[in-house]
Design a protein around this motif. Structure first.
Motif, PDB file in Angstrom:
ATOM      1  N   ARG A  44       0.710  -1.510  -0.058  1.00 54.65           N
ATOM      2  CA  ARG A  44      -0.051  -0.018  -0.042  1.00 54.65           C
ATOM      3  C   ARG A  44       0.884   1.414   0.121  1.00 54.65           C
ATOM      4  NH1 ARG A  44      -3.530  -1.841   4.930  1.00 54.65           N
ATOM      5  NH2 ARG A  44      -2.688  -3.680   4.760  1.00 54.65           N
ATOM      6  N   HIS A  68     -11.530  -8.679   9.805  1.00 56.86           N
ATOM      7  CA  HIS A  68     -11.969  -7.296   9.850  1.00 56.86           C
ATOM      8  C   HIS A  68     -13.243  -7.067   9.700  1.00 56.86           C
ATOM      9  CE1 HIS A  68      -7.689  -6.480   9.488  1.00 56.86           C
ATOM     10  NE2 HIS A  68      -7.756  -7.397   8.638  1.00 56.86           N
ATOM     11  N   LYS A 106      -6.954  -2.099  -0.334  1.00 61.98           N
ATOM     12  CA  LYS A 106      -7.030  -1.659   0.770  1.00 61.98           C
ATOM     13  C   LYS A 106      -6.570  -0.263   0.904  1.00 61.98           C
ATOM     14  CE  LYS A 106      -7.203  -4.709   4.116  1.00 61.98           C
ATOM     15  NZ  LYS A 106      -8.042  -4.935   5.119  1.00 61.98           N
ATOM     16  N   ASP A 141     -11.594  -3.524   0.186  1.00 60.19           N
ATOM     17  CA  ASP A 141     -10.828  -4.807   0.411  1.00 60.19           C
ATOM     18  C   ASP A 141     -11.349  -5.868  -0.840  1.00 60.19           C
ATOM     19  OD1 ASP A 141      -9.555  -6.759   1.786  1.00 60.19           O
ATOM     20  OD2 ASP A 141     -10.415  -6.443   3.820  1.00 60.19           O
TER      21      ASP A 141
END
Length: 334
Positions: free
Chosen positions: A23, A110, A163, A168
């Protein structure tokens, strides 16, 4: 030379995929309609999947907009399609499906979200993924393919892009019955957009005597950049850092048509230089160059043109020419 060039391109792609997973890639987010992009990718998937794989597209009647990097979005779809192709051994059905205004479920421990998401799913009729492997498929370099058949970074790029874009990616699979990957991206309101300029080729790379200030602290890179520009017909000057560039430009731009600056430099740095020039000399365009910058990954390019290293000479020239032409367009008078 061809072998060297091919090696550099492979290394650049590998580095980009690793940055995507971490990321830390510099994204260029824009608002776009997902269905149109999905249809466009589906139309060219035959060249990726082969003629024995049937591609089916299911799109809703309503438009669906997200804020994301278009190029990385399309790359993510192709990476998932290639994964599906390999799972089907080159024969089967690949279904691309878009759902709008859907919530995002809990994924890999998550929490989910009730906010509206665009859900882009790719379903294949392949061999499926074994339960003991499904938890590792997004890890960099993890692959079930033979040596030389893949790097294990395609799905890592999908994971990192999702992300970094505020979403996601989920996966559901049954061995022997296929797999579904679903990419979730937050929906946004549509906004008035200028046509996306993909056509750098519409602008010549010839410099035509235009003046470029190159800002680069690395001596070898600075020599390389100025030599390319001179070969393309630009007139060049070279500053070793941002502070020297500001002094060279003065209060009126010193007759330069564009500033080409590295991002990572000691002292002020390229992004801060670009913002300062936007304030002092709004008529002077700035093009930034970077292979990787944590500043760009966190803050983005702030609207400045960005050239990713390594770059080809013609790409370099076209980018500068396009930015110069854009800044010279006459303002509309009402």
């Amino acid at each position: 030379m061809d072998a060297v060039s091919d090696t550099v391109e492979r290394a650049a792609k590998l580095t980009g995929q690793l940055l995507a997973f971490a990321r830390r890639q510099a994204l260029k987010p824009e608002v776009f309609e997902v269905g149109g992009r999905l249809r466009g990718v589906a139309d060219m998937l035959d060249t990726v999947t082969g003629s024995r794989i049937r591609v089916v597209t299911e799109l809703p009647d309503m438009p669906c907009h997200v804020l994301a990097d278009v190029s990385q979005f399309e790359t993510a779809l192709i990476n998932m399609a290639v994964n599906a192709r390999d799972a089907m051994d080159g024969e089967g059905t690949l279904t691309l499906r878009l759902s709008c205004l859907t919530g995002m479920p809990p994924i890999r421990g998550h929490g989910g979200s009730a906010q509206p998401f665009a859900a882009v799913s790719l379903t294949d009729t392949g061999s499926g993924i074994a339960p003991d492997r499904i938890g590792r498929i997004f890890e960099p370099f993890f692959t079930t393919k033979e040596v030389g058949k893949g790097t294990g970074l395609g799905l890592s790029q999908v994971f990192g892009f999702a992300k970094q874009s505020g979403g996601d990616v989920d996966v559901e699979s049954t061995p022997g019955h296929g797999t579904t990957f679903t990419l979730y991206l937050p929906e946004v309101e549509a906004e008035g957009q200028q046509p996306r300029d993909d056509g750098e080729d519409n602008h010549s790379s010839a410099g035509g005597g235009r003046r470029v200030l190159v800002v680069e602290d690395n001596v070898e890179v600075g020599r390389f950049a100025t030599q390319i520009l001179q070969d393309l017909g630009y007139e060049t000057d070279w500053a070793a850092n941002a502070e020297e560039a500001l002094a060279r430009l003065g209060g009126d731009g010193a007759g330069f048509d564009v500033v080409f600056s590295d991002v990572v430099m000691p002292g002020m740095g390229g992004l801060r230089l670009a913002k300062e020039l936007r304030r002092r000399l709004p008529h002077l365009p700035v093009v930034l160059a970077s292979g990787y910058s944590d500043v760009l990954a966190q803050e983005g390019s702030s609207g400045f043109a960005l050239l990713h290293k390594p770059y080809a000479a013609d790409q370099f020239g076209r980018t500068l020419n396009r930015i110069i032409q854009h800044h010279r367009r006459p303002m509309a008078v009402e």
